[in-house]
Design a protein around this motif. Structure first.
Motif, PDB file in Angstrom:
ATOM      1  N   GLY A   9      -0.042 -14.970  -1.304  1.00  0.00           N
ATOM      2  CA  GLY A   9      -1.005 -14.463  -1.996  1.00  0.00           C
ATOM      3  C   GLY A   9      -2.223 -14.112  -1.014  1.00  0.00           C
ATOM      4  N   LYS A  10      -2.067 -13.945   0.075  1.00  0.00           N
ATOM      5  CA  LYS A  10      -2.894 -13.208   1.029  1.00  0.00           C
ATOM      6  C   LYS A  10      -2.690 -11.862   1.470  1.00  0.00           C
ATOM      7  N   PRO A  11      -3.639 -11.015   1.364  1.00  0.00           N
ATOM      8  CA  PRO A  11      -3.381  -9.506   1.982  1.00  0.00           C
ATOM      9  C   PRO A  11      -3.155  -9.583   3.388  1.00  0.00           C
ATOM     10  N   LEU A  12      -2.379  -8.676   3.770  1.00  0.00           N
ATOM     11  CA  LEU A  12      -2.100  -8.492   5.265  1.00  0.00           C
ATOM     12  C   LEU A  12      -2.953  -7.389   5.962  1.00  0.00           C
ATOM     13  N   ALA A 246       2.464  -3.292   0.990  1.00  0.00           N
ATOM     14  CA  ALA A 246       2.594  -2.845  -0.415  1.00  0.00           C
ATOM     15  C   ALA A 246       2.456  -3.949  -1.188  1.00  0.00           C
ATOM     16  N   ALA A 247       3.291  -5.125  -1.130  1.00  0.00           N
ATOM     17  CA  ALA A 247       3.532  -6.047  -2.189  1.00  0.00           C
ATOM     18  C   ALA A 247       2.044  -7.090  -1.920  1.00  0.00           C
ATOM     19  N   THR A 248       1.425  -7.110  -0.669  1.00  0.00           N
ATOM     20  CA  THR A 248       0.424  -8.152  -0.894  1.00  0.00           C
ATOM     21  C   THR A 248      -0.913  -7.658  -0.934  1.00  0.00           C
ATOM     22  N   GLY A 249      -0.970  -6.045  -0.554  1.00  0.00           N
ATOM     23  CA  GLY A 249      -2.336  -5.538  -0.497  1.00  0.00           C
ATOM     24  C   GLY A 249      -2.676  -5.800   1.046  1.00  0.00           C
ATOM     25  N   GLY A 250      -3.868  -4.747   1.320  1.00  0.00           N
ATOM     26  CA  GLY A 250      -4.319  -4.827   2.491  1.00  0.00           C
ATOM     27  C   GLY A 250      -4.055  -3.664   3.344  1.00  0.00           C
ATOM     28  N   ILE A 312      12.306  -2.879  -1.612  1.00  0.00           N
ATOM     29  CA  ILE A 312      11.641  -2.301  -2.453  1.00  0.00           C
ATOM     30  C   ILE A 312      11.654  -2.546  -3.816  1.00  0.00           C
ATOM     31  N   THR A 313      12.623  -3.177  -4.143  1.00  0.00           N
ATOM     32  CA  THR A 313      12.853  -3.701  -5.313  1.00  0.00           C
ATOM     33  C   THR A 313      12.080  -4.774  -5.509  1.00  0.00           C
ATOM     34  N   THR A 314      11.589  -5.601  -4.500  1.00  0.00           N
ATOM     35  CA  THR A 314      10.699  -6.689  -4.694  1.00  0.00           C
ATOM     36  C   THR A 314       9.379  -6.026  -5.112  1.00  0.00           C
ATOM     37  N   VAL A 315       9.026  -5.179  -4.178  1.00  0.00           N
ATOM     38  CA  VAL A 315       7.886  -4.335  -4.344  1.00  0.00           C
ATOM     39  C   VAL A 315       7.388  -3.715  -5.610  1.00  0.00           C
ATOM     40  N   LEU A 316       8.605  -3.529  -6.361  1.00  0.00           N
ATOM     41  CA  LEU A 316       8.497  -2.947  -7.666  1.00  0.00           C
ATOM     42  C   LEU A 316       8.388  -4.223  -8.743  1.00  0.00           C
ATOM     43  N   ALA A 381       8.491 -11.343  -1.044  1.00  0.00           N
ATOM     44  CA  ALA A 381       8.218 -12.047  -2.116  1.00  0.00           C
ATOM     45  C   ALA A 381       7.076 -13.240  -1.968  1.00  0.00           C
ATOM     46  N   ALA A 382       7.449 -13.925  -0.980  1.00  0.00           N
ATOM     47  CA  ALA A 382       6.755 -15.151  -0.834  1.00  0.00           C
ATOM     48  C   ALA A 382       5.268 -14.868  -0.465  1.00  0.00           C
ATOM     49  N   LEU A 383       5.370 -13.993   0.352  1.00  0.00           N
ATOM     50  CA  LEU A 383       3.903 -13.341   0.942  1.00  0.00           C
ATOM     51  C   LEU A 383       3.116 -13.161  -0.166  1.00  0.00           C
TER      52      LEU A 383
END
Ligand code: EPZ
Length: 432
Positions: A9-12, A246-250, A312-316, A381-383
C-alpha cells in the motif's frame, strides 16, 4: 527457506539501477566455452542462474576469475571434458546452450536434459533439428543429450525454424559459428539477447550478420579468441520495476536501460494511463491517476514479452474495467493467478486467455511463487495490496532478479527477506 514479508500500500519513489540481462548472460557464459583464450564479461547479473552457469563451466575445466561483482574473466583454453555434471545442468533450463557451444567447438557434447517444465511442455525439437541439419547425431540416453559429429566439425547449412524459438536460434547460432562453411537460420527469433549473443561471438572473432532480423547468416570460422564484452541491460527486470510503480502509484527513474527494448512494455503501460518519459538510458515512470483497462497479447519480440505477462496481468487486476490477456507463447503460464485470487483479484482463465476484471484494491495474504516471473508478479501484487503479505518460494525470484529486496527498499517499499529455519530452498526443477 527464504520468504519475503511485504507491508503493502505504499507508493514507490526514487531511482533503480537495472542489472545485466539474465537471458543474455545464461547464453553468453556457455558461449565462452567456444573461446580459445580469456574473455572478460562485464555487466553480469548476480543471480543464482548465473552462478550455476559459471559452476558448470568450471566443472568442465574453465578457469574463472572474479574481477568484481559484475565482471568475470573466463579462460576456456584448457577444457577437460565435454560432459556436464548431471546434477548442475539439470537444474537450469539454459543448460541447453552448452550443447551448441560444446558441439560447435569440439564436435561433441553430453548435457543433462534441462530441468522440468513449469508452464507446459517445453520441447527442444527445433534445437535438435538445427544440430542435425549441421551434421550432428543427437540421441537421449541415461538422462543426457548426446550430440556429436563424425566429421570432427559441423558443416554449415540452411536451417528453417518451424516455430520462432529464442533458445533454438541462439543454440544453432553458437553451433554454426565454428562450423565449416555458411549457415542461414530462417524464421529466427529477434529478441535483444539474440543480438547480444551475436555481438559477443563477433567480438571474439565470429562472423554473424542479421541477428535481430528473421534471417541470420553465419560464416563459420576456425577459432574464436579472447576479448572483452559487456552484457546488455535486462529488459524484463526494467519492465518489472515499471509494472511495480504502475501498480503502487508514485514515480521512479529506471536507470541503465535501452529505451528501444522497452517500447513494447512502455506502450501498454501508457495505454493504461501510466506516464513514461524516455531519456538516453533512463525512463521516468509515473502513475498518479487511476489505471485503465487494456488488452495484451504476448508475442515474440518486438511483441509484448511473455516474460512480462504475469506482471502486467497483476497491474491490470487493479485497473478500471475488464481487460483480456492472451498468452500465445507458453501453453500454461497462468498458475500464479490462483495466488492473486487469494489477494482478492478477479481473474478467470480459459485456456490461453485471462479475463481480468479490475478490482478496487488487493489485500495482503500468504502466497507462494511457482516460477520466476510469477514470483515477480506476486511481489508487485504484495507491494500494491493493503496489509501484510508473506511470499514463499522466493528462490525462484532470486534466479533472475539481482538484489530485488534491496532495490525495492531503495524505492521506499516495505519489504524484507527472512530466513525460516528447517525448510529447504532446494527447487525440484529450475526453469528459465
Ligand atoms: C526463452 O526460453 C527464455 N529463457 C524464456 O524466459 C522466455 O519465456 C522464452 O525464451 C520466450 O521469450 C531463456 O532465455 C533461458 P522459446 P526458450 O524456445 O528459449 C516452442 C524467463 O522468465 N518451442 O523461444 O525455452 C515453445 O514450446 C524465461 O526469463 C518448440 O516448439 O523459449 C514455446 O511455445 C522463462 N520447439 C515457443 O516455442 C522448440 O524446440 C517459444 O519458446 C523450442 C521452442
Amino acid at each position: 527457506m527464504t520468504k519475503y514479508i511485504v507491508q503493502g500500500g505504499k507508493p514507490l519513489f526514487g531511482e533503480v539501477e537495472v542489472s545485466g540481462a539474465k537471458n543474455a548472460a545464461v547464453a553468453i557464459i556457455p558461449a565462452a566455452l567456444m573461446v580459445d583464450g580469456v574473455c572478460r564479461i562485464e555487466n553480469i547479473p548476480q543471480i543464482s542462474d548465473v552462478t550455476l552457469c559459471l559452476k558448470i563451466l568450471e566443472q568442465l575445466g574453465a578457469n574463472i576469475r572474479t574481477i568484481n561483482r559484475h565482471t568475470v574473466e573466463i579462460d576456456c583454453s584448457r577444457i577437460r571434458s565435454t560432459r556436464t555434471s548431471y546434477e548442475l545442468a539439470r537444474k537450469i533450463r539454459a543448460s541447453y546452450y552448452l550443447i551448441g557451444a560444446l558441439l560447435g567447438r569440439f564436435g561433441q557434447a553430453e548435457v543433462a536434459m534441462p530441468g522440468g517444465c513449469n508452464f507446459g511442455v517445453r520441447p527442444i525439437d527445433q534445437h535438435v533439428k538445427g544440430f542435425t541439419t549441421l551434421g550432428a547425431k543427437v540421441v537421449v540416453e541415461g538422462g543426457f543429450i548426446h550430440a556429436s559429429t563424425d566429421l570432427g566439425r559441423l558443416k554449415g547449412a540452411n536451417v528453417y525454424l518451424d516455430v520462432v524459438s529464442v533458445g533454438a536460434t541462439m543454440n544453432i547460432m553458437m553451433a554454426a559459428a565454428m562450423a565449416e562453411g555458411n549457415t542461414i537460420i530462417e524464421n529466427a527469433a529477434k529478441e535483444p539477447h539474440i543480438v547480444d549473443l551475436a555481438n559477443f561471438l563477433n567480438s571474439m572473432g565470429a562472423n554473424i550478420r542479421g541477428a535481430g532480423t528473421d534471417t541470420i547468416k553465419i560464416q563459420g570460422v576456425d577459432r574464436l579468441s579472447g576479448g572483452t564484452y559487456a552484457i546488455i541491460p535486462d529488459q524484463i527486470e526494467a519492465g518489472t520495476y515499471m509494472a511495480a510503480v504502475a501498480a503502487t502509484g508514485g514515480q521512479i527513474l529506471v536507470k541503465n536501460i535501452i529505451p528501444k527494448h522497452m517500447d513494447c512494455i512502455t506502450a501498454k503501460l501508457v495505454e493504461m494511463g501510466v506516464e513514461v518519459e524516455e531519456h538516453e538510458d533512463t525512463l521516468l515512470v509515473r502513475r498518479t491517476g487511476s489505471l485503465q483497462k487494456t488488452n495484451v497479447k504476448t508475442l515474440p519480440y518486438p511483441g509484448f514479452p511473455t516474460d512480462m505477462q504475469p506482471q502486467i496481468t497483476t497491474v491490470l487486476s487493479l485497473a478500471e474495467g475488464t481487460s483480456l490477456v492472451t498468452e500465445s507463447v507458453w501453453k500454461n503460464r497462468y498458475r500464479y493467478v490462483d495466488e492473486l485470487k487469494r489477494m482478492g483479484a478477479n481473474i478467470q482463465v480459459d485456456d490461453r486467455t485471462a479475463v481480468v476484471e479490475g478490482v478496487d484494491h488487493l489485500t495482503g495474504a500468504p502466497i507462494q511463487a511457482c516460477d520466476l516471473r510469477a514470483g515477480a508478479a506476486l511481489v508487485i501484487a504484495a507491494l500494491a495490496a493493503q496489509g501484510e503479505s508473506e511470499i514463499s518460494c522466493v528462490q525462484y525470484v532470486e534466479r533472475g532478479y539481482e538484489d530485488i529486496v534491496a532495490k525495492l527498499r531503495g524505492l521506499g517499499a516495505d519489504i524484507r527477506s527472512v530466513e525460516i529455519p528447517g525448510e529447504s530452498d532446494e527447487l525440484e526443477a529450475h526453469i528459465g
